[in-house]
Design an enzyme around this catalytic site. Structure first.
Site, PDB file in Angstrom:
ATOM      1  N   TYR A 233      -0.452   9.057   5.143  1.00 47.51           N
ATOM      2  CA  TYR A 233       0.731   8.343   5.020  1.00 47.51           C
ATOM      3  C   TYR A 233       2.026   8.540   4.232  1.00 47.51           C
ATOM      4  O   TYR A 233       3.043   8.308   4.807  1.00 47.51           O
ATOM      5  CB  TYR A 233       0.119   6.577   4.869  1.00 47.51           C
TER       6      TYR A 233
ATOM      7  N   LEU B 229      -5.754  -5.298  15.116  1.00 46.46           N
ATOM      8  CA  LEU B 229      -4.906  -6.098  15.912  1.00 46.46           C
ATOM      9  C   LEU B 229      -5.011  -5.567  17.637  1.00 46.46           C
ATOM     10  O   LEU B 229      -4.715  -6.108  18.408  1.00 46.46           O
ATOM     11  CB  LEU B 229      -4.099  -7.372  16.018  1.00 46.46           C
TER      12      LEU B 229
ATOM     13  N   LYS C  86      -1.951  -4.262   9.071  1.00 49.96           N
ATOM     14  CA  LYS C  86      -0.614  -3.942   8.650  1.00 49.96           C
ATOM     15  C   LYS C  86       1.152  -5.097   8.593  1.00 49.96           C
ATOM     16  O   LYS C  86       1.126  -5.332   9.948  1.00 49.96           O
ATOM     17  CB  LYS C  86      -0.421  -2.597   8.947  1.00 49.96           C
ATOM     18  N   SER C  87       1.400  -5.788   7.877  1.00 47.94           N
ATOM     19  CA  SER C  87       2.630  -6.514   8.207  1.00 47.94           C
ATOM     20  C   SER C  87       3.526  -6.539   6.446  1.00 47.94           C
ATOM     21  O   SER C  87       2.983  -6.065   5.861  1.00 47.94           O
ATOM     22  CB  SER C  87       2.162  -7.434   8.454  1.00 47.94           C
TER      23      SER C  87
ATOM     24  N   ARG D 161       4.467 -12.864   8.098  1.00 49.09           N
ATOM     25  CA  ARG D 161       2.317 -12.649   8.687  1.00 49.09           C
ATOM     26  C   ARG D 161       1.432 -12.724   7.238  1.00 49.09           C
ATOM     27  O   ARG D 161       0.685 -12.294   8.154  1.00 49.09           O
ATOM     28  CB  ARG D 161       3.193 -11.239   9.441  1.00 49.09           C
TER      29      ARG D 161
ATOM     30  N   ILE E 172      -8.082  -4.905   8.311  1.00 46.55           N
ATOM     31  CA  ILE E 172      -7.045  -4.159   7.197  1.00 46.55           C
ATOM     32  C   ILE E 172      -5.245  -3.918   8.007  1.00 46.55           C
ATOM     33  O   ILE E 172      -5.157  -3.270   8.163  1.00 46.55           O
ATOM     34  CB  ILE E 172      -7.280  -3.266   6.489  1.00 46.55           C
TER      35      ILE E 172
ATOM     36  N   ASP F  52      -5.389  -0.934   1.067  1.00 42.63           N
ATOM     37  CA  ASP F  52      -5.577   0.573   2.044  1.00 42.63           C
ATOM     38  C   ASP F  52      -4.488   1.823   2.105  1.00 42.63           C
ATOM     39  O   ASP F  52      -3.512   1.312   2.776  1.00 42.63           O
ATOM     40  CB  ASP F  52      -5.871   0.036   3.556  1.00 42.63           C
TER      41      ASP F  52
ATOM     42  N   HIS G 244     -10.795  11.075   5.852  1.00 47.29           N
ATOM     43  CA  HIS G 244     -10.048  10.170   6.548  1.00 47.29           C
ATOM     44  C   HIS G 244     -10.422  10.371   8.146  1.00 47.29           C
ATOM     45  O   HIS G 244     -10.514   9.759   8.650  1.00 47.29           O
ATOM     46  CB  HIS G 244      -8.512  10.868   7.165  1.00 47.29           C
TER      47      HIS G 244
ATOM     48  N   LYS H  64      -7.943   7.508   0.821  1.00 47.87           N
ATOM     49  CA  LYS H  64      -8.547   8.923   1.998  1.00 47.87           C
ATOM     50  C   LYS H  64      -8.041  10.522   1.316  1.00 47.87           C
ATOM     51  O   LYS H  64      -6.545  10.864   1.561  1.00 47.87           O
ATOM     52  CB  LYS H  64      -8.395   8.430   3.469  1.00 47.87           C
TER      53      LYS H  64
END
Length: 288
Positions: free
Chosen positions: A49, A189, A244-245, A250, A242, A44, A107, A74
């Site tokens: 971004y 999270l 992010k890392s 992780r 989705i 994604d 978006h 997006k």
């Protein structure tokens, strides 16, 4: 093997993906390639971004056939419009280095501009032309989606919303289920909400759902990490997280959530977590 969900239009979407905000191009290239190597297939990104080029390089470096990947990006607010959406898509696809995108989202609705309906018709044209496999929205409220359906007869295949145990979005999820709209969870999270509150208040907020006693107790009970418990909670709800890392360990941990299930009592326990002052970003007042 990551399970796949069947969207209302028949397109198959992986049940977890890699979020890439706020990665730079260089960070995104590395993370996407690593994620693909670990088994991620949904990636994604977004124009906003600023990392579509890096994501595209990562897709190539991952060494997986294009048809085995699910790429989502997006449309930003300055291209809300029928023709403008076509141009914006062409530019995003060029930066990503792809001929088509699996999922293209508006978006933010930005209702004060009153152009998201024109943008939606633009996305419908992209889908009809075969340049996009599925179209959807991001941060749209039920009222925004109801207008899309009323005016075009076409519901989003996906609505990506801020969703976590701190922002459970019960009413929105019920609306999506009633209209056959799949839910993607950004900030699954809960850390996005934490950052947003910090920005608004100027004071670091103590709430971190991964440290909540309910989550840490379940992590001990299931012999999993707190993040795995929360990500599995999304899966149990039928939502597609989705996270992010950019850290390989992780990334692997976040993907390793499909060999166990949370019992109903665990889902009920998570529902008791008090959100406090956490709230979803108001898309009637914010957007880009």
């Amino acid at each position: 093997m990551v399970p796949r969900l069947t969207l209302a239009d028949g397109v198959l979407m992986p049940a977890i993906g890699l979020g890439t905000w706020p990665m730079t191009n260089e960070e995104a290239e590395r993370a996407v390639a690593q994620a693909i190597g670990l088994g991620y297939r949904l990636i994604d990104t977004a124009y906003a971004y600023g990392n579509e080029e890096g994501v595209g390089r990562g897709l190539t470096a991952g060494g997986i056939a294009r048809e085995d990947l699910f790429v989502a990006t997006k449309l930003n607010g300055e291209w809300h419009g029928y023709d403008a959406a076509q141009r914006a898509f062409e530019a995003s696809a060029a930066r990503l280095g792809v001929d088509y995108v699996d999922l293209y989202l508006i978006h933010w609705p930005m209702p004060w501009r009153d152009l998201y309906l024109d943008a939606w018709r633009g996305l419908m044209k992209l889908r009809d032309d075969g340049l996009v496999r599925a179209i959807g929205t991001s941060n749209f409220k039920p009222a925004h989606i109801e207008r899309l359906i009323a005016e075009t007869g076409v519901a989003p295949a996906v609505n990506q919303i801020e969703l976590s145990p701190l922002i459970p979005q019960e009413q929105a999820r019920a609306f999506h289920a009633a209209h056959g709209i799949a839910v993607q969870s950004w900030s699954p999270l809960g850390l996005g909400a934490h950052r947003q509150m910090t920005l608004e208040s100027g004071v670091a907020m103590p709430r971190n759902v991964l440290e909540d006693p309910v989550i840490t107790d379940l992590a001990r009970r299931y012999d999993r990490t707190p993040a795995q418990i929360v990500l599995r909670w999304h899966v149990e709800l039928g939502a597609v997280p989705i996270p992010k890392s950019a850290t390989p360990t992780r990334l692997a941990e976040n993907l390793d959530i499909f060999d166990f299930a949370l019992q109903p009592s665990a889902i009920a326990a998570i529902a008791t977590i008090e959100p406090g002052d956490h709230r979803p970003t108001d898309s009637d007042a914010f957007g880009h």
